[in-house]
Design an enzyme around this catalytic site. Structure first.
Site, short mmCIF file in Angstrom:
data_model
loop_
_atom_site.label_atom_id
_atom_site.label_comp_id
_atom_site.label_asym_id
_atom_site.label_seq_id
_atom_site.Cartn_x
_atom_site.Cartn_y
_atom_site.Cartn_z
N LYS A 1 -5.30 -4.34 -24.71
CA LYS A 1 -3.93 -3.88 -24.44
C LYS A 1 -3.73 -3.67 -22.94
O LYS A 1 -2.73 -4.07 -22.39
CB LYS A 1 -3.62 -2.56 -25.16
CG LYS A 1 -3.40 -2.60 -26.65
CD LYS A 1 -2.10 -3.19 -27.11
CE LYS A 1 -2.23 -4.66 -27.35
NZ LYS A 1 -2.68 -5.08 -28.63
N GLU B 1 -3.45 -6.96 -21.06
CA GLU B 1 -2.21 -7.69 -21.34
C GLU B 1 -1.01 -7.11 -20.60
O GLU B 1 -0.16 -7.84 -20.11
CB GLU B 1 -1.87 -7.59 -22.84
CG GLU B 1 -2.71 -8.43 -23.73
CD GLU B 1 -2.27 -8.24 -25.16
OE1 GLU B 1 -1.76 -9.19 -25.75
OE2 GLU B 1 -2.44 -7.13 -25.71
N TRP C 1 6.78 -21.88 -23.63
CA TRP C 1 5.48 -21.41 -23.17
C TRP C 1 4.74 -22.68 -22.78
O TRP C 1 4.44 -23.51 -23.63
CB TRP C 1 4.77 -20.67 -24.29
CG TRP C 1 3.48 -20.03 -23.85
CD1 TRP C 1 3.33 -18.81 -23.25
CD2 TRP C 1 2.16 -20.56 -23.99
NE1 TRP C 1 2.01 -18.57 -23.00
CE2 TRP C 1 1.26 -19.63 -23.44
CE3 TRP C 1 1.65 -21.74 -24.51
CZ2 TRP C 1 -0.11 -19.83 -23.41
CZ3 TRP C 1 0.27 -21.96 -24.49
CH2 TRP C 1 -0.58 -21.00 -23.94
#
Ligand code: F6R
Length: 612
Positions: A489, A492, A74
């Site tokens: 949510k 994302e 990442w």
């Protein structure tokens, strides 16, 4: 935030590493790579993108070697690219290293190395640290282990590193500070990883490496030392995890599997704790510190993201049922604004992974100031669990989907039991309501099952609104944090911009956004604010907004007003968030799916955020 894996033993390392990287991919998927050591040849293969792309790129290459390290990234320093992917070679090409974390003083170190004639192939802090180690080794003519120790004393930041050298065909050197590392102990072999998921199928005996420890790992030897070169005894733990828990088990995505697991995970969380027959709540961590909770002048909740939303629900719960003032803090802000922590104040840390760097450092500094820390954590043995003075695990099992679902409901279940127990013991929650809420909580697993029985309507709604560019999520009282969670949510998973607001706050600004194109999701279950939220729905309808409601089964008013409705079973408002969040999880899942996105690995995100 970056996954690392290592192997030394009699097996071919590559298959172990690749399988491990796939399990750790939730931690980051900007690039991946492996380093393999075979007959003195140190081969590094790396590739931008997901692990599958690495696998494809190494077809036909020499993948031999019984020792190796692997990394899934990442990105922090340097864009996602082949060249910034790990492992990195040292300048001489004789060392290879992977790293999870951030070296904060890398710029100065790099400058010094450049002056000495080093050149760099990547933009990463990792390559700087590796060359720093190599430089120390050649200047001091010392062992690699000694050079590593010296380097670690001079760097600032967080790290978990694995390091191999072409002149040592057996040994992986590992070290951690702030980023997790687990070592699995096999028969004549060792496995290293960021969490236990790559290890579980080979052995259940593991050692969690602590901050400031260096591990010297060979097939038949594991030595732990501190940075002062003193040996420390490895503490062997038995893993309580099954392989099935980290596989998809027939579901298309981990996220869907984890949403569907919730009746079981909530049940597991309540099991043995919520004893409705005897009217008791058994939670050792609370029991042993009951006076500290009852007499706490204030409770401070520290968390990030979805866990922070669980903290907000806890604020409502604890203030309502226990009459203790609560503050809910973003961990990243809490630490840096020099917070006031008074005698007797209690800190509740909430974290799924137990490794979130922002939460961890906030807790470390609070602990230094003498605060008592109670951890509500999912990952057993994680750093936050170990740092806490007491705690309660959520028992939700491994959560692999990057978006948190079952961990959230596990957190809510624990926090609800805590509030009930403390309120009852303190006398602020009367016996009748206590028993009623206990019984209501006990029925949640069955009620979640009911919501999950038929999700076709939720899928239809997600598909209907998937092309909206913005969403508003509104809720009041206990359902306000649920609105925030619904918005998070959706952002994302479907990359649709979404905002969560207290429903009444809408008229102080966000209402300006409302037009016929804006879907507004109301969490409007039957509670003490019901009439008020019905008025808010009318306000949106009057401005031609599209209204989607989460409503209580049997409600006849909301369906007459809303464009679309997702029903949940009836429950006391204290318990309602455990139910009202489930349709919102599914809404975001199906919206992401309809848009063709990788819902388990949304762009730019990582599951375990181990950098500050
Ligand atoms: C959202 C999500 C994140 C995490 C946050 C904290 O779906 O997963 O917002 O909730 O990064 O992580 P933990 O709970 O592991 O500390």
């Amino acid at each position: 935030m970056c996954g690392i894996v290592g192997y030394t033993g009699p097996r071919e390392a590559y298959p172990v590493l690749i399988k491990g990287l796939k399990r750790l991919e939730y931690r980051g998927y900007d690039s991946s790579g492996v380093a393999l050591l075979s007959d003195g040849d140190l081969n590094v293969y790396k590739k931008k993108g997901k692990v599958a792309e690495l696998e494809e790129s190494v077809l036909g290459k020499d993948l031999s070697g019984t020792i190796g390290i692997g990394h899934t990234r990442w990105a922090t320093h340097g864009e996602p690219s082949d060249r910034n992917a790990h492992p990195h070679y040292s300048q001489s090409g004789r060392l290879a290293m992977i790293h999870n974390g951030i070296i904060e003083n890398y710029a100065q170190l790099k400058q010094d190395l450049l002056v000495k004639g080093y050149s760099f192939k990547s933009d990463t802090d990792t390559e700087v640290l590796l060359n720093f180690i190599e430089d120390i080794r050649s200047n001091n003519n010392c062992s690699l282990e000694e050079a590593l120790r010296i380097a670690l004393k001079r760097i600032v930041g967080a790290y978990c590193i694995l390091l191999i050298s072409d002149d040592d065909p057996d040994t992986i050197l590992a070290a951690r500070k702030g980023s997790p590392l687990v070592i699995g102990i096999g028969k004549g072999e060792h496995f290293l990883a960021s969490d236990a998921s790559p290890i579980i199928e080979y052995t259940k005996e593991v050692v969690y490496v602590n901050d400031y420890q260096i591990a010297v790992v060979r097939p038949d030897e594991l030595i732990l030392k501190n940075l002062g070169n003193e040996r420390e005894t490895p503490f062997i733990t038995k893993l309580d995890m099954e392989l099935a828990a980290i596989e998809k088990g027939g579901y298309e995505h981990f996220m869907l599997k984890e949403i569907y697991e919730q009746p079981d995970t909530i049940f597991d969380c309540l099991r043995g704790r919520l004893l409705t027959q005897s009217g008791q709540i058994m939670m050792g961590g609370i029991e042993n510190n009951l006076n500290a909770f009852i007499n706490a002048p204030r409770i401070i909740i520290v968390a990030c993201g979805t866990s922070w939303h669980a903290g907000l629900v806890a604020e409502y719960l604890i203030e309502d049922l226990c009459r203790i003032p609560v503050e809910v803090e973003y961990a990243s802000e809490f630490r840096y604004r020099n917070p006031v922590i008074n005698q007797g104040d209690l800190i509740i840390a909430i974290s799924q992974s137990g490794e979130t760097a922002d939460t961890l450092v906030a807790l470390e500094s609070a602990r230094e100031k003498g605060a008592f820390i109670f951890g509500v954590v999912n990952a057993v043995g994680s750093s936050i669990a170990r740092l806490s003075h007491a705690g309660a695990y959520t028992h939700s099992g491994p959560e692999i989907g990057v978006a948190s679902t079952k961990a959230f409901t596990g957190q809510l279940a624990v926090l609800m039991m805590m509030a009930l127990k403390i309120g009852h013991a303190k006398g602020t929650l009367d016996e009748a309501r206590y028993l009623r809420l206990m019984n209501d909580l006990a029925t949640v697993p069955e009620k979640v099952k009911e919501i999950l029985q038929d999700t076709a309507n939720i899928k239809r709604i997600a598909e209907k609104y998937k092309d909206a560019s913005d969403f508003l999520f509104l809720g009041r009282g206990y359902n306000f944090p649920v609105a925030l969670e619904g918005a998070l949510k959706l952002k994302e998973i479907s990359y649709i911009h979404a905002e969560g607001y207290p429903a009444a706050e809408m008229k102080h600004g966000p209402i300006a956004l409302v037009d016929e194109k804006l879907p507004v999701v109301f969490v409007a279950t039957r509670d003490s604010y019901y009439e008020k939220i019905v008025s808010n729905v009318q306000e949106i309808k009057a401005r031609k907004g599209k209204v989607i409601c989460v409503a209580t089964m049997g409600d006849e008013i909301i369906p007459g007003m809303a464009d679309d409705v997702m029903f949940v079973p009836d429950a006391d408002e204290v318990i309602a968030p455990l139910l009202s969040v489930v349709p919102l999880q599914l809404l975001s899942y199906y919206a992401g799916l309809a848009k063709g996105y990788d819902v388990d690995k949304p762009r730019n995100l990582a599951k375990s955020v181990t950098v500050e």
